[in-house]
Scaffold this motif. Structure first.
Motif, PDB file in Angstrom:
ATOM      1  N   LYS A   9       0.833  -1.207   0.000  1.00 29.74           N
ATOM      2  CA  LYS A   9       0.000   0.000   0.000  1.00 29.74           C
ATOM      3  C   LYS A   9       0.868   1.258   0.000  1.00 29.74           C
ATOM      4  N   ALA A  10       1.970   1.206   0.734  1.00 31.74           N
ATOM      5  CA  ALA A  10       2.852   2.371   0.840  1.00 31.74           C
ATOM      6  C   ALA A  10       3.577   2.671  -0.463  1.00 31.74           C
ATOM      7  N   GLY A  11       3.509   1.759  -1.423  1.00 28.49           N
ATOM      8  CA  GLY A  11       4.146   1.991  -2.715  1.00 28.49           C
ATOM      9  C   GLY A  11       3.556   3.153  -3.490  1.00 28.49           C
ATOM     10  N   LEU A  12       2.433   3.698  -3.021  1.00 28.09           N
ATOM     11  CA  LEU A  12       1.814   4.868  -3.655  1.00 28.09           C
ATOM     12  C   LEU A  12       2.401   6.186  -3.156  1.00 28.09           C
ATOM     13  N   MET A  13       3.280   6.129  -2.170  1.00 22.87           N
ATOM     14  CA  MET A  13       3.819   7.354  -1.572  1.00 22.87           C
ATOM     15  C   MET A  13       4.750   8.091  -2.529  1.00 22.87           C
ATOM     16  N   ARG A  14       4.825   9.417  -2.321  1.00 18.06           N
ATOM     17  CA  ARG A  14       5.725  10.286  -3.062  1.00 18.06           C
ATOM     18  C   ARG A  14       6.440  11.215  -2.083  1.00 18.06           C
ATOM     19  N   ALA A  15       7.546  11.767  -2.516  1.00 17.01           N
ATOM     20  CA  ALA A  15       8.279  12.735  -1.693  1.00 17.01           C
ATOM     21  C   ALA A  15       7.412  13.961  -1.425  1.00 17.01           C
ATOM     22  N   LYS A  16       7.427  14.431  -0.188  1.00 13.56           N
ATOM     23  CA  LYS A  16       6.719  15.633   0.272  1.00 13.56           C
ATOM     24  C   LYS A  16       5.197  15.507   0.212  1.00 13.56           C
ATOM     25  N   GLN A  17       4.715  14.332  -0.080  1.00 15.60           N
ATOM     26  CA  GLN A  17       3.273  14.090  -0.133  1.00 15.60           C
ATOM     27  C   GLN A  17       2.709  13.989   1.287  1.00 15.60           C
ATOM     28  N   SER A  18       1.473  14.459   1.482  1.00 14.05           N
ATOM     29  CA  SER A  18       0.776  14.249   2.748  1.00 14.05           C
ATOM     30  C   SER A  18       0.168  12.855   2.750  1.00 14.05           C
ATOM     31  N   VAL A  19       0.508  12.066   3.765  1.00 15.25           N
ATOM     32  CA  VAL A  19      -0.015  10.704   3.890  1.00 15.25           C
ATOM     33  C   VAL A  19      -0.805  10.619   5.191  1.00 15.25           C
ATOM     34  N   VAL A  20      -2.098  10.363   5.088  1.00 16.70           N
ATOM     35  CA  VAL A  20      -2.967  10.248   6.256  1.00 16.70           C
ATOM     36  C   VAL A  20      -3.125   8.770   6.593  1.00 16.70           C
ATOM     37  N   LEU A  21      -2.700   8.392   7.793  1.00 15.79           N
ATOM     38  CA  LEU A  21      -2.832   7.007   8.255  1.00 15.79           C
ATOM     39  C   LEU A  21      -4.065   6.896   9.141  1.00 15.79           C
ATOM     40  N   ALA A  22      -5.000   6.036   8.743  1.00 13.25           N
ATOM     41  CA  ALA A  22      -6.272   5.903   9.456  1.00 13.25           C
ATOM     42  C   ALA A  22      -6.236   4.834  10.535  1.00 13.25           C
ATOM     43  N   GLU A  23      -5.088   4.207  10.732  1.00 17.25           N
ATOM     44  CA  GLU A  23      -4.962   3.138  11.725  1.00 17.25           C
ATOM     45  C   GLU A  23      -3.863   3.498  12.717  1.00 17.25           C
ATOM     46  N   PRO A  24      -4.181   3.576  14.018  1.00 17.49           N
ATOM     47  CA  PRO A  24      -3.158   3.972  14.997  1.00 17.49           C
ATOM     48  C   PRO A  24      -2.004   2.985  15.091  1.00 17.49           C
ATOM     49  N   ASN A  25      -2.290   1.702  14.852  1.00 14.07           N
ATOM     50  CA  ASN A  25      -1.243   0.678  14.925  1.00 14.07           C
ATOM     51  C   ASN A  25      -0.889   0.162  13.534  1.00 14.07           C
TER      52      ASN A  25
END
Length: 422
Positions: free
Chosen positions: A183-199
Motif C-alpha cells: 500500500k505504501a508503494g503509492l507514496m511520493r516525496a513531500k506528499q501528505s499521507v494520512v494514516l487511518a490506523e493507529p497501529n
C-alpha cells in the motif's frame, strides 16, 4: 425509444467484453503512455485512498465534505454494489449509460491488449469522462494493493492508507507488514499521507521516511474524543465539537476530515455536522429493516468482520453468508462463530462464489473442531431462499446479518423490499 434500446445493447456488448478480459496482468508503461498521449492526467488535486478495509467509507466522507463546501468532485471507486456506473461519478451523479458505452468502446479500440483489463479500462474511462467537467478535486479508490496498481501512475497530492488486514494474500503477501509495504508503494516525496490506523504496520512509516513523505497519523496528529451522543474531532490546528455519529466507522470519517485539513479546505463546523447527519454508504452497516433487524454489510475478510461485530450493538444473530473461493474463509468463520447462533449458507451470483454445499462443508468442519456443540447450519441454494428462511427463523428481537461478499449483499438489497412486502 429505439435509440435507448440500441444504446443499452451497445453497453451490454462492451460490458461483456470487459468481463471477458477480467483482471489479467498489465503493461503499465503502455497505460502511462496512453494517459500522456491523450492528456488524461487531472489538472486538479488528487486524493488516492488505499488500504484493506474502510476505503469506501473514507472516500464517501471526503467526497461529501468537499461537495458541501461548494467544490466539484470526480470520484472513482471499486468495487460497485449494484451497477457498474457507480464506480465513476461527478458530484454524486453516476456516469450515464450512453457515456459509459461510448467511452468503453473507445478504450477497447484504442488500447493495446496488454494495456486492457477490467480495472484499468474503467479507470481510463473515468479520466476521459471527467474531461467534460470543470472539477476541483479527484478522489481515487485503489482496487487491490497499491505499488503495482494502475492508479499509481498518477501522483496523489494526499494519500490515505486505511486499516491494514489480511486479504488477497496470494497477490499482496501473507502478513500485515508486507501488505502495508504494498500500500505504501503509492507514496511520493513531500506528499501528505494520512494514516487511518493507529497501529499501522511499521513498514508503512519506514517507507514514508525512505521516500520523504509527510505522515499524519490518527491518534497522534489528529484524534477523536467520544461522548454518549456526540464526538469531537481535534488536530494540532483546529477542533470540531458536537459531531453526530455517522453510520460509518469513526476512524474513517476522522481521517477524511484530516484529508480536508491537509488540502487546506476551510471546513466549517456546521457543514461538517450537516454532512455527518446523513452520511451513509450502501452495504456498510446498512439496516434495511427493523423488528427483526436486517443488517447488510460487505465485510469480506476476518479483520473487517471483527471490527464490524465489535462495533455494533450486541444482539442474538442469525447469519446469511456467502464467500468467494479466492478468500481465506477459515479466519472469517473463526470470527463469526463467536457471535452467530444459526448459520444459513448460500451461493451468490459472482462466478467465483463457493457453492452453497462446499462452503457448508468447510464451515461444518471448522465449527465441529472448535466446539462440542456446533450451532445449526442450513444450506440454501440462492439468496432469496436464504432470506425467506432466515426471516422465518428470526424473532423480532434478533438480528439477521447478511455479509461475506459484495455480490450477496447486492442481491439481498434488491430482494428485501419484495420479500418484506410479501
Amino acid at each position: 425509444m429505439q435509440y435507448i434500446k440500441m444504446s443499452l445493447q451497445h453497453l451490454d456488448f462492451e460490458l461483456d467484453y470487459l468481463y471477458k478480459i477480467g483482471f489479467r496482468p498489465l503493461n503499465l508503461k503502455k497505460i502511462k503512455n496512453y494517459i500522456s498521449k491523450y492528456k488524461l492526467t487531472p489538472k486538479v488535486p488528487i486524493i488516492t485512498v488505499t488500504g484493506t478495509n474502510g476505503k469506501g467509507s473514507t472516500v464517501e466522507t471526503i467526497n461529501n465534505l468537499l461537495i458541501s463546501n461548494g467544490f466539484s468532485v470526480g470520484k472513482f471507486t471499486s468495487p460497485h454494489l449494484i451497477a457498474i456506473n457507480e464506480r465513476i461519478q461527478v458530484n454524486n451523479q453516476v456516469i450515464d449509460d450512453n457515456s459509459l458505452s461510448n467511452l468503453l468502446r473507445i478504450k477497447r479500440t484504442q488500447l493495446e491488449l496488454d494495456a486492457q483489463n477490467y480495472f484499468s479500462v474503467l479507470f481510463l474511462v473515468a479520466l476521459s469522462y471527467w474531461q467534460s467537467f470543470k472539477l476541483d478535486y479527484v478522489i481515487l479508490e485503489v482496487g487491490i494493493g497499491g505499488k503495482y496498481d494502475v492508479l499509481n501512475l498518477l501522483d496523489a497530492d494526499v494519500l490515505v492508507i486505511s486499516s491494514i488486514g489480511l486479504d488477497h494474500e496470494a497477490r499482496l503477501g501473507g502478513s500485515r507488514s508486507i501488505i502495508g509495504w504494498q500500500k505504501a508503494g503509492l507514496m511520493r516525496a513531500k506528499q501528505s499521507v494520512v494514516l487511518a490506523e493507529p497501529n499501522a504496520p511499521k513498514s508503512i512509516t519506514d517507507c514514508a521516511i525512505s521516500v520523504g513523505a509527510n505522515v499524519y497519523k490518527i491518534q497522534h496528529d489528529f484524534w477523536s474524543q467520544y461522548a454518549n451522543s456526540f464526538w469531537n474531532w481535534h488536530s494540532r490546528q483546529q477542533s470540531f465539537y458536537g459531531l453526530p455519529y455517522p453510520n460509518l466507522f469513526i476512524e474513517n470519517v476522522s481521517s477524511a476530515i484530516a484529508v480536508c485539513e491537509r488540502l487546506n479546505v476551510p471546513l466549517q463546523a456546521s457543514k461538517v455536522r450537516s454532512v455527518l447527519k446523513t452520511l451513509s454508504l450502501h452495504g456498510r452497516q446498512e439496516v434495511v429493516h427493523n423488528d427483526p433487524e436486517i443488517l447488510l454489510d460487505v465485510s469480506h475478510n476476518a479483520h473487517a468482520l471483527q471490527h464490524l461485530l465489535q462495533s455494533i450493538p450486541q444482539k442474538p444473530t442469525i447469519l446469511i453468508f456467502s464467500a468467494l473461493t479466492r478468500k481465506s474463509v477459515e479466519p472469517m468463520i473463526q470470527v463469526l462463530r463467536q457471535y452467530v447462533e444459526q448459520w444459513i449458507i448460500c451461493e451468490s451470483k459472482n462466478p467465483h462464489s463457493y457453492s452453497a454445499d462446499s462452503l457448508t462443508q468447510i464451515i461444518k468442519q471448522q465449527l465441529s473442531s472448535a466446539t462440542q456443540n456446533p450451532p445449526p447450519i442450513y444450506t440454501k441454494s440462492v439468496p432469496s431462499q436464504a432470506v425467506k428462511f432466515g426471516l422465518s427463523l428470526c424473532p423480532k428481537q434478533y438480528r439477521l446479518l447478511i455479509c461475506g461478499c459484495f455480490a450477496l449483499v447486492a442481491e439481498v438489497k434488491l430482494l428485501i423490499p419484495r420479500l418484506i412486502l410479501n
